[in-house]
Design a protein around this motif. Structure first.
Motif, short mmCIF file in Angstrom:
data_model
loop_
_atom_site.label_atom_id
_atom_site.label_comp_id
_atom_site.label_asym_id
_atom_site.label_seq_id
_atom_site.Cartn_x
_atom_site.Cartn_y
_atom_site.Cartn_z
N LEU A 240 117.03 50.61 -20.63
CA LEU A 240 117.50 49.22 -20.61
C LEU A 240 118.86 49.09 -21.29
N THR A 241 119.02 49.80 -22.40
CA THR A 241 120.31 49.76 -23.10
C THR A 241 121.43 50.28 -22.21
N ALA A 245 124.32 47.74 -21.09
CA ALA A 245 125.67 48.05 -21.56
C ALA A 245 126.61 48.33 -20.39
N LYS A 246 126.08 48.99 -19.35
CA LYS A 246 126.92 49.30 -18.20
C LYS A 246 127.27 48.05 -17.40
N ALA A 247 126.33 47.11 -17.32
CA ALA A 247 126.56 45.93 -16.49
C ALA A 247 127.35 44.83 -17.20
N PHE A 248 127.13 44.68 -18.51
CA PHE A 248 127.70 43.52 -19.20
C PHE A 248 128.74 43.86 -20.26
N VAL A 249 128.81 45.10 -20.72
CA VAL A 249 129.75 45.46 -21.78
C VAL A 249 130.82 46.42 -21.26
N VAL A 250 130.36 47.59 -20.83
CA VAL A 250 131.31 48.63 -20.42
C VAL A 250 131.89 48.33 -19.04
N GLY A 251 131.03 47.89 -18.11
CA GLY A 251 131.47 47.67 -16.74
C GLY A 251 132.65 46.74 -16.58
N PRO A 252 132.58 45.51 -17.13
CA PRO A 252 133.73 44.60 -16.98
C PRO A 252 135.02 45.15 -17.58
N ILE A 253 134.91 45.86 -18.71
CA ILE A 253 136.13 46.40 -19.33
C ILE A 253 136.75 47.48 -18.45
N ILE A 254 135.92 48.39 -17.93
CA ILE A 254 136.44 49.47 -17.08
C ILE A 254 137.01 48.91 -15.79
N PHE A 330 130.24 55.90 -21.53
CA PHE A 330 130.10 54.94 -22.62
C PHE A 330 128.69 54.34 -22.66
N ALA A 331 128.10 54.12 -21.49
CA ALA A 331 126.73 53.59 -21.48
C ALA A 331 125.75 54.59 -22.06
N ASP A 332 125.98 55.89 -21.81
CA ASP A 332 125.12 56.91 -22.41
C ASP A 332 125.26 56.95 -23.92
N ILE A 333 126.45 56.68 -24.43
CA ILE A 333 126.64 56.62 -25.89
C ILE A 333 125.80 55.48 -26.47
N PHE A 334 125.81 54.33 -25.82
CA PHE A 334 124.96 53.22 -26.27
C PHE A 334 123.49 53.60 -26.22
N SER A 335 123.07 54.32 -25.18
CA SER A 335 121.67 54.73 -25.07
C SER A 335 121.28 55.68 -26.18
N VAL A 336 122.15 56.63 -26.50
CA VAL A 336 121.86 57.58 -27.59
C VAL A 336 121.75 56.85 -28.92
N VAL A 337 122.64 55.91 -29.16
CA VAL A 337 122.58 55.13 -30.40
C VAL A 337 121.28 54.34 -30.48
N ALA A 338 120.86 53.72 -29.38
CA ALA A 338 119.60 52.98 -29.35
C ALA A 338 118.42 53.90 -29.59
#
Length: 448
Positions: A240-241, A245-254, A330-338
């Motif tokens: 889920l993280t 993160a990919k849809a709402f955090v990392v995606g729009p920035i990229i 970047f989404a994988d980094i968020f997943s590892v942190v979670a």
């Protein structure tokens, strides 16, 4: 003038720091006493003044988990502050006490300190055994005359007595020399089968045996629920993280930074080669369909128009694939942190999960243990495992938009499975051979 003001500020800061240092014993004692008061408040308000029992049937499992979490935090606060109190009293001598009186710090009377310490001991003494069991994480010897395999719960872990557990750690004698029992010393006058039969009859005639069975079943059920819930959280929360993160955090920035035409389409040469091959196949397919269909031949201008249209589509596809690969990093980094955060905040669940797997593994038959070991070793370090590792590493490289380095893949395949195989063999020799020698013998026979 400025130097004098600055010096006064420094002196004031040092004086405040010294005051804080001299007040350390009183501060630690007050915080430990405050934590003990909170534990006493929970006991009086929710458990009728009795001990906080996590196996109590007064509340649901979620409520008991909440009380258990608060109890752990408060007991930890008491232990840390008492340790800090002891250390601070060691360093604060008579000269420090006289200095404290000079700067206006009054120490409480010894009777007041002893009264607070006595109250803290009265509250925390109920949980001393539980804390020791949680800290040491040692196996507890359980009498053999219980009806079933008993489970001891301390709020953090469930310690299970199973028939194939490792031998108990030798107990040290008063001279601090560990004595290991000889095999002849473990032999009794009567055979073990007769003694176990007598013990089973005693259990069956015990009027409280039914309550023990029910209590054991409830504890086992609670351990299973906690373990399955924690496993699902370990899977669901990182996924889920990643998606959020990919849809709402990392995606729009990229997408914002890669929305321009100047940004390169391909992240590596493999993507470019794949696009060229796809474009070449489209051209050959177009010519082939024109030859087999009874229609006027396509003009060079028409072929070039179709090729340009297809090239534009491929450019959009690979631009999107390149952006998706960057988002995955970047989404994988968020997943590892979670995932790491979940492991850090769920130490009690990890202990319960470990006991849950131990209970399952130790409960398997020798042939089942050997089958699982052979299955895992053949998958990860067997003869056909290099092909699986190659596919896995290529998939990871494509997931992150990296070129598949064949030299790195071959080097990884030549070293990592060998290291993994050595760890497997060491585990079998060091632990499994001691825990279940019959399973090792079955494994060797099946492997031959």
């Amino acid at each position: 003038m400025k130097n004098s003001v600055f010096s006064q500020k420094i002196y004031s800061f040092l004086l405040d720091s010294y005051r804080w240092y001299l007040q350390t014993p009183e501060r630690c004692l007050h915080q430990a006493y405050d934590a003990a008061l909170k534990i006493k408040e929970i006991e009086d308000k929710h458990f009728n003044g009795n001990k906080i029992d996590i196996d109590s049937a007064m509340y649901s499992n979620s409520v008991m988990d909440y009380f258990e979490s608060d109890l752990k935090k408060l007991l930890k606060t008491v232990r840390m502050r008492l340790t800090e109190l002891k250390a601070s009293r060691w360093f604060l001598n008579e000269e420090n006490q006289k200095a404290a009186e000079k700067v206006g710090i009054e120490h409480p009377s010894p009777s007041f300190v002893l009264e607070k310490l006595n109250f803290i001991d009265q509250v925390t003494s109920k949980y001393t055994t539980i804390s020791d069991q949680r800290t040491s994480k040692a196996l507890v010897a359980i009498p053999p005359n219980l009806p079933v395999e008993p489970v001891i719960s301390d709020g953090n872990s469930l310690i299970v007595n199973t028939p194939t557990l490792p031998p108990k750690i030798p107990i040290k004698d008063p001279d601090n020399k560990s004595k290991v029992k000889r095999k002849a010393d473990t032999l009794g006058v009567l055979p073990r089968s007769i003694l176990s039969t007598i013990s089973r009859l005693q259990v069956e005639l015990d009027p409280n045996s039914e309550q023990d069975v029910i209590q054991t079943f409830r504890q086992t059920q609670r351990r299973t629920i906690i373990s399955i819930r924690f496993i699902l959280l370990l899977i669901i929360i990182p996924l889920l993280t990643h998606q959020i993160a990919k849809a709402f955090v990392v995606g729009p920035i990229i997408d914002r930074f890669r929305n321009t035409e100047e940004i390169q389409i391909f992240l590596n040469s493999e993507m470019e080669e794949e696009a060229l091959v796809e474009l070449q196949r489209f051209e050959e397919k177009l010519k082939f369909e024109n030859l087999i269909i009874k229609a006027p031949p396509l003009l060079p201008e028409q072929i070039e128009t179709e090729m340009k249209k297809r090239a534009t589509e491929l450019a959009l596809e690979f631009r999107s694939e390149s952006s998706n690969a960057i988002k995955n990093v970047f989404a994988d980094i968020f997943s590892v942190v979670a995932f790491i955060w979940l492991l850090v905040v769920s130490k009690s669940s990890i202990t319960v999960l470990k006991d849950f797997f131990d209970h399952i593994v130790y409960g398997l038959s020798d042939s089942a243990k050997a089958f699982i070991i052979i299955l895992f070793t053949d998958i990860f370090v067997g003869f056909h495992s290099p092909h699986g590792w190659e596919v896995l590493l290529e998939g990871v490289s494509r997931h992150w938009g990296l070129p598949a380095n064949r030299d790195f893949i071959f080097l990884f395949i030549a070293t990592f499975p060998v290291i993994l195989d050595t760890i497997f063999k060491y585990w079998i020799f060091r632990y499994l051979n001691r825990i279940s020698p019959s399973a090792v013998a079955t494994y060797r026979n099946m492997n031959e």
